[in-house]
Design an enzyme around this catalytic site. Structure first.
Site, PDB file in Angstrom:
ATOM      1  N   HIS A   1      90.059  12.132  96.996  1.00  0.00           N
ATOM      2  CA  HIS A   1      90.643  11.498  98.179  1.00  0.00           C
ATOM      3  C   HIS A   1      89.721  10.442  98.796  1.00  0.00           C
ATOM      4  O   HIS A   1      90.191   9.516  99.465  1.00  0.00           O
ATOM      5  CB  HIS A   1      90.982  12.552  99.232  1.00  0.00           C
ATOM      6  CG  HIS A   1      92.078  13.478  98.794  1.00  0.00           C
ATOM      7  ND1 HIS A   1      92.429  14.596  99.513  1.00  0.00           N
ATOM      8  CD2 HIS A   1      92.892  13.461  97.714  1.00  0.00           C
ATOM      9  CE1 HIS A   1      93.419  15.226  98.892  1.00  0.00           C
ATOM     10  NE2 HIS A   1      93.709  14.557  97.796  1.00  0.00           N
TER      11      HIS A   1
ATOM     12  N   PHE B   1      90.463  20.753  95.535  1.00  0.00           N
ATOM     13  CA  PHE B   1      89.235  19.962  95.402  1.00  0.00           C
ATOM     14  C   PHE B   1      89.360  18.546  95.950  1.00  0.00           C
ATOM     15  O   PHE B   1      88.736  17.607  95.437  1.00  0.00           O
ATOM     16  CB  PHE B   1      88.783  19.914  93.932  1.00  0.00           C
ATOM     17  CG  PHE B   1      88.915  21.240  93.228  1.00  0.00           C
ATOM     18  CD1 PHE B   1      88.339  22.387  93.761  1.00  0.00           C
ATOM     19  CD2 PHE B   1      89.641  21.354  92.058  1.00  0.00           C
ATOM     20  CE1 PHE B   1      88.478  23.619  93.134  1.00  0.00           C
ATOM     21  CE2 PHE B   1      89.791  22.579  91.424  1.00  0.00           C
ATOM     22  CZ  PHE B   1      89.204  23.716  91.960  1.00  0.00           C
ATOM     23  N   CYS B   2      90.166  18.375  96.999  1.00  0.00           N
ATOM     24  CA  CYS B   2      90.390  17.045  97.596  1.00  0.00           C
ATOM     25  C   CYS B   2      90.778  16.022  96.531  1.00  0.00           C
ATOM     26  O   CYS B   2      90.371  14.853  96.577  1.00  0.00           O
ATOM     27  CB  CYS B   2      89.162  16.590  98.385  1.00  0.00           C
ATOM     28  SG  CYS B   2      88.916  17.532  99.903  1.00  0.00           S
ATOM     29  N   ALA B   3      91.574  16.501  95.570  1.00  0.00           N
ATOM     30  CA  ALA B   3      92.150  15.639  94.534  1.00  0.00           C
ATOM     31  C   ALA B   3      93.542  16.183  94.241  1.00  0.00           C
ATOM     32  O   ALA B   3      93.880  16.525  93.107  1.00  0.00           O
ATOM     33  CB  ALA B   3      91.283  15.631  93.287  1.00  0.00           C
TER      34      ALA B   3
ATOM     35  N   CYS C   1      93.217  21.647 100.506  1.00  0.00           N
ATOM     36  CA  CYS C   1      91.901  21.507  99.892  1.00  0.00           C
ATOM     37  C   CYS C   1      91.235  22.867  99.731  1.00  0.00           C
ATOM     38  O   CYS C   1      90.505  23.096  98.779  1.00  0.00           O
ATOM     39  CB  CYS C   1      90.999  20.601 100.735  1.00  0.00           C
ATOM     40  SG  CYS C   1      91.228  18.848 100.418  1.00  0.00           S
TER      41      CYS C   1
END
Length: 465
Positions: free
Chosen positions: A141, A387-389, A407
């Site tokens: 992100h 994982f902020c993806a 997240c």
């Protein structure tokens, strides 16, 4: 005074110049390597920190260097006193060290920021008018979201490096209007650990009149990064992933867009001259150096810690660090392959080169439950979540793009399926015993189940007491 600091700091072993057996090589000394944690089943165990992709433990060398400097701490660029002058020299020399670490071009600028996220938001703030941005949905992100004021094209996740290059070339060819453009790409995925074809993507970008910024947050701690060899226009990374504490980051690269834009933050340090006008207003002349985007009193200790980490990794020798890490990657991957219930997540396939970041799911397990059991019963710290993806993990899990997830941990009870994965990550400070314990723990949990009861509390799975 620099000599005094060097004398006060402990000497670092000379860089290894001959090939070593990665199975016999010693990990670099890091803080926390002897910390013990309690187990819910009784007793204590040395903590296995396997969450390097989030924040790597600080190198002991870095901590010692910072401790040697701390008594001489002073505000930079603003004082005639001895400590202020020394700190200014240390701050600016750190800029030189980082430029050398990244093999920057002579005309490049090194701007110190708070993190990779801050670095990419800074770059987003200085984009020329009508700039188009191209970014794969596979990005963290930090590199997926900052481009709010630009026309953004999100590219679908490729399944091979060649497909990544071809996808970018098509997008750049079809862009309309043809104007300034920026490509943002990761060097190593924070989810799969896979290396991206950065040099080839840079060539494609430049062939179509675009520039490229490399998110090296996961690459720089594991591999050498050469701005000139990769031919990228900018590179961004964070100190806290590079074995340095204190929340500092770097944006390094071409100076023109940085010099032409208004300062990222307005204030002292960014301005060269400020004067009142006759009409009562204020005229400001901004710096054209990196200081233009470093307003306020900078994080001198954080910056120095990054420079110290750069030196430590260089002196240890990336060839040796990479060889040892690949030895650990092979151990983890081969161990997980022996567990049929485990599925490792990958975009490019089993043979793709990667750093020490591996994500997986376990059939029949809620990811938060599995991660909690690793911690509570084995003293192993991993990460679970998206994982902020989020788009990437959803793609890898085969879920719908609009599916809900966070997240952190899911709102799911132990045993329930969750839209999340488990990530194990490691690096230069990881001993073999940590990854061996991890593999053994995975096998035991899958075969025998958890030894303890767990419950969901505020979205996280925790041991029931």
């Amino acid at each position: 005074m620099s000599a005094s600091l060097n004398t006060a700091a402990p000497a670092v072993a000379a860089a290894v110049t001959t090939a070593v057996d990665p199975a016999c090589a010693e990990p670099l000394a890091v803080l926390g390597r002897d910390v013990t944690v309690p187990l819910v089943t009784g007793g204590e165990v040395t903590y296995a920190a396997l969450d390097y992709a989030a924040s790597a433990p600080a190198l002991q060398r870095v901590w010692d260097d910072v401790a040697a400097y701390a008594p001489y701490y002073g505000s930079v660029h603003r004082g005639a006193g001895y400590l202020s002058q020394l700190s200014t020299d240390l701050f600016e020399q750190s800029r030189v060290t980082v430029a050398e670490f990244l093999d920057c071009r002579p005309t490049d600028q090194v701007v110190f920021t708070r993190s990779t996220t801050d670095s990419l938001n800074l770059l987003a703030a200085v984009l020329p008018a009508d700039c188009q941005v191209f970014v794969f949905e596979t990005e963290h992100h930090a590199s997926l979201l900052p481009w709010v004021d630009a026309q953004v094209t999100y590219l679908n996740a490729p399944r091979t490096p060649a497909e990544a290059v071809a996808t970018l070339e098509r997008a750049l060819t079809d862009r309309d209007p043809y104007g300034p453009a920026l490509v943002c790409v990761t060097g190593a995925s924070n989810v799969t650990g896979e290396l991206w074809p950065v040099k080839e993507l840079a060539a494609a970008a430049h062939a179509h009149g675009a520039r490229i910024v490399l998110d090296a947050a996961q690459l720089a701690p594991h591999h050498p990064v050469s701005v000139q060899e990769l031919d990228v226009d900018w590179v961004a990374f964070s100190g806290h992933k590079l074995y340095a504490p204190f929340g500092s980051g770097v944006l390094a690269g071409r100076a023109d867009w940085l010099q032409q834009a208004q300062p990222y933050l307005a204030g002292g340090g960014a301005s060269r001259k400020v004067a009142r006008r006759e009409d009562g207003g204020v005229d400001v002349e901004w710096h054209t150096t990196a200081a233009r985007h470093e307003a306020g009193s900078p994080n001198v200790i954080g910056v120095y810690s990054i420079a110290s980490a750069c030196k430590a990794l260089t002196e240890a020798g990336f060839e040796n660090l990479v060889a040892r890490e690949q030895h650990l990657v092979a151990k983890v991957r081969s161990g997980l392959a022996e567990v049929p219930a485990v599925r490792i997540l990958s975009l490019f396939g089993d043979d793709a080169p990667r750093v020490g970041v591996i994500s997986f799911v376990v059939d029949g397990w809620n990811s938060s439950h599995f991660a909690a059991a690793l911690s509570a019963e084995y003293g192993i710290g991993v990460r679970d979540g998206l994982f902020c993806a989020h788009p990437l993990v959803r793609t890898l899990l085969g879920s719908e793009p609009q599916a809900q997830g966070e997240c952190g941990a899911p709102e799911a009870a132990p045993g329930e399926r969750s839209l999340n994965a488990i990530r194990v990550s490691f690096g230069a400070g990881t001993p073999d015993e940590h990854v061996e314990r991890f593999v053994r723990a995975v096998k035991e949990l899958v075969t025998d189940g958890a030894k303890w009861q767990y419950r969901t509390e505020e979205g996280r799975c925790v041991p029931a007491v």
